[in-house]
Design a protein around this motif. Structure first.
Motif, PDB file in Angstrom:
ATOM      1  N   ALA A   1       0.881  -1.150  -0.023  1.00 49.41           N
ATOM      2  CA  ALA A   1       0.039  -0.064  -0.055  1.00 49.41           C
ATOM      3  C   ALA A   1       0.905   1.268   0.022  1.00 49.41           C
ATOM      4  CB  ALA A   1      -0.974  -0.039   1.309  1.00 49.41           C
ATOM      5  N   GLU A   2       2.072   1.457   0.829  1.00 43.04           N
ATOM      6  CA  GLU A   2       2.954   2.429   0.641  1.00 43.04           C
ATOM      7  C   GLU A   2       3.592   2.617  -0.479  1.00 43.04           C
ATOM      8  OE1 GLU A   2       5.912   1.960   4.027  1.00 43.04           O
ATOM      9  OE2 GLU A   2       4.358   1.878   5.377  1.00 43.04           O
ATOM     10  N   GLU A   3       3.919   1.393  -1.191  1.00 42.93           N
ATOM     11  CA  GLU A   3       4.678   1.695  -2.572  1.00 42.93           C
ATOM     12  C   GLU A   3       3.521   2.203  -3.477  1.00 42.93           C
ATOM     13  OE1 GLU A   3       7.571   1.074  -5.503  1.00 42.93           O
ATOM     14  OE2 GLU A   3       7.445   1.430  -3.059  1.00 42.93           O
ATOM     15  N   ALA A   4       2.500   1.734  -3.399  1.00 40.71           N
ATOM     16  CA  ALA A   4       1.332   2.045  -4.511  1.00 40.71           C
ATOM     17  C   ALA A   4       1.217   3.922  -4.121  1.00 40.71           C
ATOM     18  CB  ALA A   4      -0.109   1.564  -4.367  1.00 40.71           C
ATOM     19  N   GLU A   5       1.227   4.161  -2.927  1.00 40.00           N
ATOM     20  CA  GLU A   5       0.976   5.457  -2.642  1.00 40.00           C
ATOM     21  C   GLU A   5       2.269   6.446  -3.218  1.00 40.00           C
ATOM     22  OE1 GLU A   5       0.465   8.496   1.666  1.00 40.00           O
ATOM     23  OE2 GLU A   5      -0.168   6.167   1.580  1.00 40.00           O
ATOM     24  N   ARG A   6       3.187   5.774  -3.093  1.00 47.14           N
ATOM     25  CA  ARG A   6       4.353   6.682  -3.434  1.00 47.14           C
ATOM     26  C   ARG A   6       4.339   6.804  -4.832  1.00 47.14           C
ATOM     27  NH1 ARG A   6       9.088   5.618  -5.561  1.00 47.14           N
ATOM     28  NH2 ARG A   6       8.870   3.208  -5.474  1.00 47.14           N
ATOM     29  N   LEU A   7       3.989   5.696  -5.555  1.00 51.17           N
ATOM     30  CA  LEU A   7       3.893   5.614  -6.805  1.00 51.17           C
ATOM     31  C   LEU A   7       2.958   6.742  -7.301  1.00 51.17           C
ATOM     32  CD1 LEU A   7       4.542   2.012  -8.103  1.00 51.17           C
ATOM     33  CD2 LEU A   7       5.997   3.723  -8.253  1.00 51.17           C
ATOM     34  N   ALA A   8       1.804   6.768  -6.740  1.00 49.01           N
ATOM     35  CA  ALA A   8       0.716   7.794  -7.205  1.00 49.01           C
ATOM     36  C   ALA A   8       1.155   9.038  -6.900  1.00 49.01           C
ATOM     37  CB  ALA A   8      -0.385   7.305  -6.368  1.00 49.01           C
ATOM     38  N   LYS A   9       1.979   9.248  -5.820  1.00 47.87           N
ATOM     39  CA  LYS A   9       2.398  10.718  -5.559  1.00 47.87           C
ATOM     40  C   LYS A   9       3.593  11.118  -6.416  1.00 47.87           C
ATOM     41  CE  LYS A   9       4.142  13.331  -1.718  1.00 47.87           C
ATOM     42  NZ  LYS A   9       4.731  13.169  -0.033  1.00 47.87           N
ATOM     43  N   GLU A  10       4.405  10.077  -6.792  1.00 38.91           N
ATOM     44  CA  GLU A  10       5.452  10.420  -7.969  1.00 38.91           C
ATOM     45  C   GLU A  10       4.748  10.772  -9.255  1.00 38.91           C
ATOM     46  OE1 GLU A  10       8.188   7.399  -8.530  1.00 38.91           O
ATOM     47  OE2 GLU A  10       9.019   7.738  -6.604  1.00 38.91           O
ATOM     48  N   LYS A  11       3.754  10.234  -9.674  1.00 40.90           N
ATOM     49  CA  LYS A  11       3.158  10.354 -11.045  1.00 40.90           C
ATOM     50  C   LYS A  11       2.235  11.681 -10.855  1.00 40.90           C
ATOM     51  CE  LYS A  11      -0.252   8.274 -13.965  1.00 40.90           C
ATOM     52  NZ  LYS A  11      -1.366   6.992 -14.105  1.00 40.90           N
ATOM     53  N   ALA A  12       1.562  12.073  -9.882  1.00 39.96           N
ATOM     54  CA  ALA A  12       1.144  13.322  -9.712  1.00 39.96           C
ATOM     55  C   ALA A  12       2.176  14.483  -9.655  1.00 39.96           C
ATOM     56  CB  ALA A  12       0.390  13.353  -8.370  1.00 39.96           C
ATOM     57  N   GLU A  13       3.315  14.277  -9.195  1.00 43.93           N
ATOM     58  CA  GLU A  13       4.279  15.428  -9.193  1.00 43.93           C
ATOM     59  C   GLU A  13       4.788  15.338 -10.655  1.00 43.93           C
ATOM     60  OE1 GLU A  13       7.187  14.086  -6.270  1.00 43.93           O
ATOM     61  OE2 GLU A  13       5.972  14.820  -4.601  1.00 43.93           O
ATOM     62  N   GLU A  14       5.002  14.260 -11.314  1.00 44.45           N
ATOM     63  CA  GLU A  14       5.453  14.398 -12.722  1.00 44.45           C
ATOM     64  C   GLU A  14       4.537  14.967 -13.762  1.00 44.45           C
ATOM     65  OE1 GLU A  14       6.280  10.279 -13.820  1.00 44.45           O
ATOM     66  OE2 GLU A  14       8.172  10.089 -12.451  1.00 44.45           O
ATOM     67  N   GLU A  15       3.163  14.648 -13.449  1.00 46.88           N
ATOM     68  CA  GLU A  15       2.285  15.586 -14.037  1.00 46.88           C
ATOM     69  C   GLU A  15       2.202  16.921 -13.982  1.00 46.88           C
ATOM     70  OE1 GLU A  15      -1.428  13.345 -13.308  1.00 46.88           O
ATOM     71  OE2 GLU A  15      -0.772  11.682 -14.412  1.00 46.88           O
ATOM     72  N   ALA A  16       2.392  17.336 -12.709  1.00 44.69           N
ATOM     73  CA  ALA A  16       2.497  18.839 -12.385  1.00 44.69           C
ATOM     74  C   ALA A  16       3.426  19.455 -12.994  1.00 44.69           C
ATOM     75  CB  ALA A  16       2.291  18.929 -10.979  1.00 44.69           C
ATOM     76  N   GLU A  17       4.624  18.739 -12.851  1.00 40.58           N
ATOM     77  CA  GLU A  17       5.897  19.246 -13.408  1.00 40.58           C
ATOM     78  C   GLU A  17       5.714  19.188 -14.879  1.00 40.58           C
ATOM     79  OE1 GLU A  17      10.680  17.885 -13.748  1.00 40.58           O
ATOM     80  OE2 GLU A  17       9.572  17.498 -11.938  1.00 40.58           O
TER      81      GLU A  17
END
Length: 190
Positions: free
Chosen positions: A118-134
């Motif tokens: 669950a932590e890994e999935a949350e981390r990946l989702a956060k990274e994806k959101a950051e990449e999209e924002a960037e």
């Protein structure tokens, strides 16, 4: 390869025939036919072709095994009914402390693995959101830069039309032409 199989089946047929004739025989007779069944199934599984007598014997032995399983299942069901009527409650012996400890360790490991996933999935989702924002920010910057560049280009074009944007060579040429013009004017006027 058929000779050993035939030899194995031939004594078995006699013994199996006696066991069948005797109404199932004793414990020893049952062991023999089970062994013969295993041998014939192994022979068949190995890919060797069985002769007709071996096929018939295998068919009979399988039928006998099925009947025995049904008989055992009926006896097992009757035994289970007696145990339930006897008030066994738990339905079996209580697991030992070691078994319970191992079950607890396994449960804790599974929970830890699920939490880590669950932590890994949350981390990946956060990274994806950051990449999209960037990526969105970069796209906006690119649009801004393109607009600024277009504006500067239009400004330079306007200066060129007005003659305000000249290279050094063009400026020198313009000065020379101006001085020549001034000299001609002085000669004409003077």
């Amino acid at each position: 390869a058929d000779a050993p199989a035939a030899a194995a089946a031939a004594p078995g047929e006699a013994a199996g025939g006696d066991a069948e004739a005797g109404g199932g025989g004793g414990g020893e007779g049952e062991g023999i036919w089970e062994k013969q069944l295993e041998e014939l199934e192994a022979l068949q599984a190995s890919g060797e072709k069985l002769n007709d007598s071996q096929k018939n014997k295998l068919k009979k032995l399988k039928k006998k095994a099925k009947e025995k399983e049904e008989k055992d299942a009926k006896a097992g069901a009757a035994g289970a009914a007696k145990a339930a009527a006897g008030g066994a409650g738990g339905g079996g012996p209580k697991p030992s402390a070691a078994v319970l400890k191992m079950q607890e360790i396994t449960r804790l490991r599974e929970e830890a693995a699920a939490a880590a996933a669950a932590e890994e999935a949350e981390r990946l989702a956060k990274e994806k959101a950051e990449e999209e924002a960037e990526a969105q920010k970069k796209a906006e910057d690119d649009v801004r830069k393109a607009a600024k560049k277009e504006k500067e280009k239009a400004k330079k074009e306007q200066l060129r039309k007005d003659g305000g944007l000249l290279s050094k060579k063009q400026k020198e040429e313009l000065r020379r032409l101006e001085s020549m013009r001034a000299q001609m004017l002085q000669r004409n006027t003077g």
